[in-house]
Design an enzyme around this catalytic site. Structure first.
Site, PDB file in Angstrom:
ATOM      1  NE  ARG A   1      -3.938  -1.653   2.698  1.00 47.17           N
ATOM      2  CZ  ARG A   1      -2.929  -3.090   2.890  1.00 47.17           C
ATOM      3  NH1 ARG A   1      -2.403  -3.494   3.643  1.00 47.17           N
ATOM      4  NH2 ARG A   1      -4.694  -3.882   2.772  1.00 47.17           N
TER       5      ARG A   1
ATOM      6  CE  LYS B   1      -8.078  -1.936   5.141  1.00 44.82           C
ATOM      7  NZ  LYS B   1      -8.652  -1.527   3.554  1.00 44.82           N
TER       8      LYS B   1
ATOM      9  CG  HIS C   1      -5.355   0.402  -4.101  1.00 41.54           C
ATOM     10  ND1 HIS C   1      -6.258  -0.977  -4.455  1.00 41.54           N
ATOM     11  CD2 HIS C   1      -5.210   0.117  -2.222  1.00 41.54           C
ATOM     12  CE1 HIS C   1      -6.430  -1.921  -2.933  1.00 41.54           C
ATOM     13  NE2 HIS C   1      -5.789  -1.498  -2.175  1.00 41.54           N
TER      14      HIS C   1
ATOM     15  NE  ARG D   1      -2.493  -3.223  -2.104  1.00 42.82           N
ATOM     16  CZ  ARG D   1      -2.645  -4.035  -0.906  1.00 42.82           C
ATOM     17  NH1 ARG D   1      -0.952  -4.490  -0.632  1.00 42.82           N
ATOM     18  NH2 ARG D   1      -3.346  -4.580  -0.551  1.00 42.82           N
TER      19      ARG D   1
ATOM     20  CG  HIS E   1      -6.032  -7.963   0.529  1.00 41.37           C
ATOM     21  ND1 HIS E   1      -6.581  -8.400  -1.132  1.00 41.37           N
ATOM     22  CD2 HIS E   1      -5.831  -7.530   0.482  1.00 41.37           C
ATOM     23  CE1 HIS E   1      -5.831  -7.506  -2.011  1.00 41.37           C
ATOM     24  NE2 HIS E   1      -6.110  -6.640  -0.674  1.00 41.37           N
TER      25      HIS E   1
ATOM     26  CE1 TYR F   1      -0.664 -19.297  12.466  1.00 42.80           C
ATOM     27  CE2 TYR F   1      -0.545 -19.248  14.639  1.00 42.80           C
ATOM     28  CZ  TYR F   1      -1.311 -19.829  14.179  1.00 42.80           C
ATOM     29  OH  TYR F   1      -2.029 -20.488  13.877  1.00 42.80           O
TER      30      TYR F   1
END
Length: 393
Positions: free
Chosen positions: A243, A270, A332, A335, A358, A368
């Site tokens: 991002r 995020k 963006h 991506r 995501h 993890y």
């Protein structure tokens, strides 16, 4: 004989305090210092009591009589006026302490830990702007679903649909906190589904070019005649497809040239979980160019004008405008382009989603999941670096 304003004003202090009587227990005490105080003397359970009704002239004769009449009515109901006033004060204090704003600020102090500073500040600003002016003073145990519906409609009316949803979510979190701490019997905000009260908005994908136009875009990025650091930021974004905010906020301490990794800490992500970006040989080359060009020991992309600050989001988008991609490509968009190409080349969907950061993570797995499929993602990112190099970076 009833008191008059002229008689009260003419009353002079004496060596000892004395009183003027208005009748039915309402008196005005005149103190040696000249101050004048209203008192209500009454009998309750055959015991004399006294209430202070204010100071003259701040409390006028008419106001004192009105207050006195109110307490007489309470006394006729068999209620001690003194006890009644104490209970009203207690209720007022509880009402303030349990107001939505007071509870929301307490919730916010509890909730803000482990959140980014930016998110924490935004949430408080949103509550202060869109929630507190309308329901902040109301006790949480008096709020109904309609209060929250009307609140959400107010926000929606100015076209702020996303903010309206966030406001409802915040209200639900505060009310859930109130229920859990015994301040309210239930959470009426939980009865409201955003889809039932908010207008639908058609999902708009971020602008991006098709894969066929990628070589031309890469060529124009290479030929960018603005600041060299901006050109390198665009190249690194292309190779890592992180991002924009994660890119421009990059710090040298996050980069490991030896391990060919960029470990972005949770507070900058995020998803609030550390994100590992395997660095292709091509990405390492760009980072070494940035290192040679940039003398800042902390930031990858420092601002040219604001000491200690990073390059702004607008720097990236304006650079894309400058090379002819206004309305056709965004930060963006890199991506989305990478996701499309990698899926078409049959890379595993889970690897791609993890690399895009995501994947949903709960608090347990967050520790993890950032390293899940790391070796597979290393190979995928190296393939992507070679693909971009072949296309012209």
């Amino acid at each position: 004989m009833k008191l008059t304003d002229s008689a009260i004003r003419a009353a002079k202090p004496k060596e000892k305090q004395y009183k003027l009587t208005d009748g039915n227990g309402l008196t005005l005490l005149i103190y040696p210092d000249g101050s004048k105080h209203w008192r209500y003397r009454y009998l309750f359970n055959e015991k004399e009591s006294m209430l202070s009704l204010g100071k003259y002239p701040e409390t006028t004769l008419a106001q004192a009589r009105s207050i006195h009449d109110g307490y007489k009515a309470i006394l006729k109901q068999g209620i001690n006026p003194s006890t009644h006033r104490k209970e009203e004060k207690r209720k007022a204090i509880v009402s303030v302490e349990n107001s939505f704003e007071a509870v929301a600020r307490t919730w916010w102090m509890h909730w803000k830990h482990a959140k980014t500073e930016r998110h924490v500040a935004y949430t408080l600003r949103r509550m202060e702007a869109d929630i507190f002016p309308f329901i902040g003073a109301k006790p949480v145990n008096t709020l109904t679903a309609m209060h929250f519906i009307e609140l959400v409609y107010k926000v929606q009316s100015r076209g702020a649909l996303d903010i309206a949803k966030r406001v409802l979510t915040m209200c639900g979190q505060v009310m859930r906190y109130a229920v859990q701490h015994g301040l309210s019997e239930r959470n009426p905000a939980a009865d409201i589904k955003p889809a039932d009260i908010l207008k639908k908005r058609k999902k708009v994908n971020h602008k991006r070019i098709p894969e066929s136009e990628l070589p031309d875009l890469l060529q124009k990025i290479n030929q960018y005649d603005g600041q060299p650091l901006t050109r390198l930021a665009l190249q690194l974004m292309t190779l890592t497809f992180i991002r924009t905010s994660e890119l421009i906020g990059g710090r040298w301490e996050e980069i490991s040239f030896d391990n060919a990794e960029w470990r972005i800490p949770p507070e900058r992500m995020k998803m609030r979980s550390q994100h590992i970006v395997p660095l292709s040989d091509q990405a390492i080359t760009v980072l070494r160019e940035i290192k040679a060009l940039n003398s800042d020991p902390v930031l990858l992309f420092p601002s040219e004008r604001r000491n200690g600050k990073t390059m702004s989001n607008n720097t990236i988008i304006y650079a894309l405008y400058r090379i002819g991609y206004k309305g056709r490509m965004t930060g963006h968009g890199f991506r989305g382009l990478a996701s499309t190409v990698l899926h078409e080349k049959n890379f595993d969907h889970k690897w791609i989603e993890l690399q895009l950061a995501h994947a949903e993570r709960d608090e347990v797995s967050a520790a993890y999941n950032h390293a899940l499929y790391l070796e597979q993602r290393r190979k995928m990112m190296q393939w992507w670096g070679e693909y971009i190099e072949m296309k012209g970076i």
